[in-house]
Design an enzyme around this catalytic site. Structure first.
Site, PDB file in Angstrom:
ATOM      1  N   CYS A 533      10.537  -4.939  -1.848  1.00  0.00           N
ATOM      2  CA  CYS A 533       9.699  -4.378  -0.788  1.00  0.00           C
ATOM      3  C   CYS A 533       9.865  -5.209   0.474  1.00  0.00           C
ATOM      4  CB  CYS A 533       8.239  -4.346  -1.232  1.00  0.00           C
ATOM      5  SG  CYS A 533       7.117  -3.608  -0.022  1.00  0.00           S
ATOM      6  N   CYS A 535       7.654  -6.196   2.385  1.00  0.00           N
ATOM      7  CA  CYS A 535       6.577  -7.166   2.598  1.00  0.00           C
ATOM      8  C   CYS A 535       6.967  -8.545   2.088  1.00  0.00           C
ATOM      9  CB  CYS A 535       5.290  -6.699   1.927  1.00  0.00           C
ATOM     10  SG  CYS A 535       5.326  -6.747   0.115  1.00  0.00           S
ATOM     11  N   HIS A 541       3.579  -6.388  -6.306  1.00  0.00           N
ATOM     12  CA  HIS A 541       4.414  -5.395  -6.977  1.00  0.00           C
ATOM     13  C   HIS A 541       4.775  -5.906  -8.373  1.00  0.00           C
ATOM     14  CE1 HIS A 541       4.786  -3.495  -3.044  1.00  0.00           C
ATOM     15  NE2 HIS A 541       5.107  -4.682  -2.563  1.00  0.00           N
ATOM     16  N   CYS A 618       0.575  -2.939   1.293  1.00  0.00           N
ATOM     17  CA  CYS A 618       1.190  -4.199   1.712  1.00  0.00           C
ATOM     18  C   CYS A 618       1.926  -4.076   3.038  1.00  0.00           C
ATOM     19  CB  CYS A 618       2.151  -4.691   0.630  1.00  0.00           C
ATOM     20  SG  CYS A 618       3.581  -3.611   0.373  1.00  0.00           S
ATOM     21  N   HIS A 670      11.295   7.021 -16.554  1.00  0.00           N
ATOM     22  CA  HIS A 670      10.323   7.941 -15.955  1.00  0.00           C
ATOM     23  C   HIS A 670      10.976   8.924 -14.981  1.00  0.00           C
ATOM     24  CE1 HIS A 670       6.955   6.020 -17.777  1.00  0.00           C
ATOM     25  NE2 HIS A 670       7.104   4.878 -17.134  1.00  0.00           N
TER      26      HIS A 670
END
EC number: 3.5.1.98
Length: 952
Positions: A533, A535, A541, A618, A670
């Site tokens: 990410c 951030c 995370h 974030c 997923h």
């Protein structure tokens, strides 16, 4: 480039009633003052018409004063304004106050423009007086008919285009620039670089524009006027990002219920709402999304598409970043490989080759062998290398760092990239730098040292030299070296031994000529670490790069990596991804701004316009509230994970390797046909399985998913396929646990009915499932059905979030690492031991490292620590018994082993003395969990292993 846009200032909200009550007396005085002033102005012309000599008498002193001011010497000039200027300023200020008062009284009235282009009402007389003293100014076609009342002092950029040489206007376009027909994209510009006054930021190639609107806000113009910049960007919708950024995701959240970090409230950034297509403006620590319309014009030293913005932020929690046109920051070590000579050759630049990053030039075809006097030095070097080998401790923890990969330079899919992993780093530390530690005279002959190093590397044992294969290039038609970190091209045929600069690291797909030892394969690459990410805070995370980095370090500490064959991964091609996912999904999440330049612009423009992202708390961007997105690196990491699992599965299926474990991220089970969710973009296990089917490497494949979350994407892919048996053990809680799918009655459809088995645990965490429940499921359901199916290959979605140490929202179960090792041993009894594990979930670093270590030890055939006595003797809890009974009842019509268990319920759960009436009735009805009946269906050679006490 002047980017000012005539935009009205935002309308202020109406004041509160209490403030209105306090301001009423003040407004009354203002109205009286304005009324008197207007009356005085209306009487003034009448006086002038009645008494003509008075103006002459009044103008006389003013005219004389103006003449004195105009002809004053330079030495006598001062900054004191004259009465005429003071009068003009007073009128302007009064008019602004009147306009502000009207806006306050009538808030719904339309606002006035930012700058009034019409002349003021009271400037007629003054202009007539000044016209006789001031010389006429030649007007330009682009000027308005009247001059500005107050011209800004910093207005040079307004006239920049007028004096631009004609030669620069007629210059042809640079071929490296972005095509006009290409789809619009974004450029992330870190906010720290905009206001940084350090030398690193002041020397940035892309310095931005210097228009008055930017310079009037001080040293940090963009951060000081975020609202104004947002309004400007909103007017340029054609060049803003081709996707909207909603703040709420409709997909289920895998991290729903996790406690926020302690500092989440203190440093949470606020972002102004700029409409559905507006940009996102962050705090000084949040990168800004700027469209291509705000990029500097071409014609500088570098094309606008290749101008980096270097950011050195020692106070941040993340590594130094390099921002290029796109949405994602790059680690600083990638800057060298991005600015390659090959990529900049088209721009006409000649950058000197840095000798600190390149290797010595190769010898010519007629290079003589080393002279005789060098032999003693070579012997001394050999002895020194052997001493270093003996002094190295195998248990010493290596230092993990991200090594730049040349894979990022490959914008199209399919071919393996020149990626350097931690294994290669270990090799380079051991054999690439002995001259720096040896005697000083040896440093004067780097070429001789390189020959000796390569000769020694061929004699060293496999386990101690590293984890990758260094092979010299064969003579003839070899693949050209990557220009990222190599020196200029060498002749194709060399008579002398090839130096290390002519050796390249082969990926796992390029090493079929070398006979691999029949052992366990490990696959890992630092490319997957870059999926982070923006951030830079991993605590926000659960799925971060430290997961695979910690596992890789643990395997090295325990000495397991030296016992395995460490392979290199590769990036899956777009065609391989489309074997499971839709073309739209592959183009959206399998491409980055660099690779899209080679694709169909028309098709991409329509697809990118449909892409939706969410704004994370974030400050980063994500596909949903869980799945972060990095525009430059997420696609590469996801494709690398899919390609690595596929490559390892092919080597195990062809019996080049006995089994394997893929340390990859992001996970994939997923991801379904057209949706990315739950940290997943591409279903790596499903892609590997489909590729094995299409290339006839395996006719029947078993997929076991012991991740605590149901693999909804894998189930959907093979729901109607009878050649793939999917068995999942997951927390279900009647559909109240992420992702909500995976009920017991989901058994498949069509010809694949019965080939989808869901061991759906129910009952929540009262009590949580542990070793007894998973052991019972394996012995009662998983292994009997798997033996009856008789697969050719076993793929395991090895998620370790059911391990002890995960909070309730991420699992909450208490499965031990020893249990994961035991389940791996059981699966090795199938398909001749051809088992491939691919890392899926698991977010507690200690738990996933312990579980991975146990699984790799089991794959190697090492002695695994036995399970605790409690795990063997404790019976499963009542919720687990009910879940297993449901599986047996549903699948009794598809599998013979389940039918036999369902027909004799009293034979597999003994009566429990001393239990209450309700539990006795339930246990009696559900029967015994004894494994005595299962022994009849097993081969005789496996009976010894199954005769362990199972007093469940």
């Amino acid at each position: 480039m002047d980017l000012r846009v005539g935009q009205r200032p935002p309308v202020e909200p109406p004041p509160e009633p209490t403030l209105l009550a306090l301001q009423r007396p003040q407004r009354l005085h203002h109205h009286l003052f304005l009324a008197g002033l207007q009356q005085q102005r209306s009487v003034e012309p009448m006086r002038l018409s009645m008494d003509t000599p008075m103006p002459e008498l009044q103008v006389g002193p003013q005219e004389q004063e103006l003449r004195q001011l105009l002809h004053k010497d330079k030495s006598k000039r001062s900054a004191v304004a004259s009465s005429v200027v003071k009068q003009k300023l007073a009128e302007v200020i009064l008019k602004k106050q009147q306009a502000a008062l009207e806006r306050t009284v009538h808030p719904n009235s339309p606002g006035i423009p930012y700058r009034t282009l019409e002349p003021l009402e009271t400037e007629g007389a003054t202009r007539s007086m000044l016209s006789s003293f001031l010389p006429p100014v030649p007007s330009l076609p682009s000027d308005p008919p009247e001059h500005f009342p107050l011209r800004k002092t910093v207005s040079e950029p307004n006239l920049k285009l007028r004096y631009k040489p004609k030669k620069s206007l007629e210059r042809r376009k640079n071929p490296l620039l972005r095509k006009e027909s290409a789809p619009p994209s974004l450029r992330r510009r870190p906010a720290e670089t905009l206001g940084d006054s350090s030398p690193s930021s002041s020397s940035t190639p892309a310095s931005g524009c210097s228009s008055p609107n930017d310079s009037e806000h001080g040293p940090n113009p963009i951060l000081g006027s975020e609202a104004l910049l947002g309004q400007r960007l909103r007017l340029q919708e054609t060049s803003v990002a081709p996707f909207a950024l909603p703040t709420v995701s409709l997909l289920p959240a895998i991290t729903l219920g996790l406690p926020a970090p302690a500092r989440a409230d203190s440093d949470r950034r606020t972002h102004p709402t700029l409409g559905p297509r507006g940009p996102i403006l962050g705090s000084p620590h949040t990168p800004l999304f700027l469209p291509h319309g705000l990029e500097p014009e071409a014609g500088g030293t570098l094309p606008s598409r290749l101008q980096p913005i270097l950011l050195l932020d020692p106070s941040g929690s993340h590594a130094p970043l390099l921002t290029v046109p796109g949405l994602g920051p790059l680690p600083f070590h990638f800057a060298q490989s991005l600015m390659t000579t090959e990529r900049l050759s088209g721009s006409g630049l000649h950058w000197p080759l840095s000798r600190t990053r390149s290797e010595p030039l190769p010898p010519s075809a007629t290079a003589p062998p080393p002279p005789g006097p060098m032999q003693p030095r070579l012997e001394q070097l050999k002895t020194h290398v052997q001493v270093i080998k003996r002094s190295a401790k195998p248990s010493e923890k290596p230092r993990l760092r991200q090594i730049p990969s040349a894979e990022d330079l490959e914008t199209d899919g399919g071919g393996p990239g020149q990626v350097v992993d931690d294994g290669l780093e270990h090799r380079e530390l051991g054999h690439g730098q002995p001259e720096a530690r040896g005697p000083a005279p040896l440093q004067q002959h780097p070429q001789v040292l390189l020959w000796e190093q390569q000769r020694l590397a061929g004699r060293l044992p496999r386990g101690s030299t590293g984890d990758t294969v260094l092979l010299p290039l064969a003579q003839g038609g070899h693949r050209p070296l990557s220009r990222a970190q190599s020196s200029p091209a060498a002749p194709a045929s060399l008579s002398a031994p090839e130096p290390a600069s002519q050796a390249r690291v082969l990926s796992s797909s390029e090493t079929p000529a070398r006979t691999l030892p029949f052992t366990t394969g490990l696959i890992y690459d630092s490319v997957m670490l870059k999926h982070q990410c923006s951030c830079g805070d991993n605590s926000r995370h659960p799925e971060h790069a430290g997961r695979i980095q910690s596992i890789w370090s643990r395997l090295q500490e325990r000495g397991l990596r030296s016992q395995c064959e460490c392979l290199r991964g590769r990036k899956a091609s777009l065609e391989e991804l489309q074997s499971v996912h839709s073309e739209r999904h592959v183009l959206l999440y399998g491409t980055n701004p660099l690779s899209r330049l080679k694709l169909d612009n028309g098709k991409l423009a329509g697809l990118l316009a449909q892409r939706m992202f969410v704004m994370l708390p974030c400050g980063g961007v994500g596909v949903d509230t869980d799945t972060i997105w990095n525009e430059l690196h997420s696609s590469n990491a996801a494709r690398w994970a899919a390609g690595s699992v596929t490559d390892l599965a092919f080597k195990v299926a062809s019996r080049e390797l006995k089994n394997g474990f893929a340390v990859v991220r992001p996970p994939g089970h997923h991801a379904d046909h057209s949706t990315a969710m739950g940290f997943c973009f591409f279903n790596s296990v499903a892609i590997a399985c489909r590729q094995l089917q299409q290339q006839s490497k395996a006719s029947k494949i078993l997929i076991v998913d012991w991740d605590v979350h149901h693999g909804n994407g894998t189930q959907q892919t093979f729901y109607q396929d009878p050649s793939v048996l999917y068995i999942s053990l997951h927390r279900h809680d009647d559909g109240n646990f992420f992702p909500g799918s995976g009920a017991v009655d989901e058994v498949g459809a069509g010809s694949g009915e019965g080939f989808n088995v869901n061991v759906a645990w129910a009952g929540g965490l009262d009590p949580p499932m542990g070793d007894p429940e998973y052991l019972a499921a394996f012995r009662i359901v998983v292994m009997p059905i798997a033996r009856e199916f008789s697969p050719d290959l076993v793929l395991v979605s090895a998620g370790f979030d059911a391990a002890e140490g995960h909070p309730a929202p991420l699992g909450g179960y208490h499965v031990s690492a020893k249990c994961f090792g035991y389940m791996t041993q059981q699966l090795m009894n199938l398909a001749g031991g051809a088992v491939v594990l691919a890392l899926e979930g698991g977010h507690d670093l200690t738990a996933i490292c312990d579980a991975s270590e146990a699984c790799v030890a089991a794959l190697l055939g090492n002695r695994v620590d036995p399970l605790s006595e409690e795990g063997w003797k404790q019976k499963p809890n009542l919720n687990a018994i009910r879940s297993l009974e449901a599986v047996i009842r549903v699948h009794s019509k598809y599998w013979g082993c389940m039918q036999r268990l369902a027909s004799c319920p009293d034979s597999w759960v003994p009566r429990v003395p001393g239990a209450d009436k309700e539990e006795v009735e339930a246990v009696t009805a559900l029967a015994s969990l004894s494994v005595g009946i299962l022994a009849e269906d097993r081969p005789s050679e496996q009976l010894v292993e199954e005769e362990e006490p199972m007093n469940l």
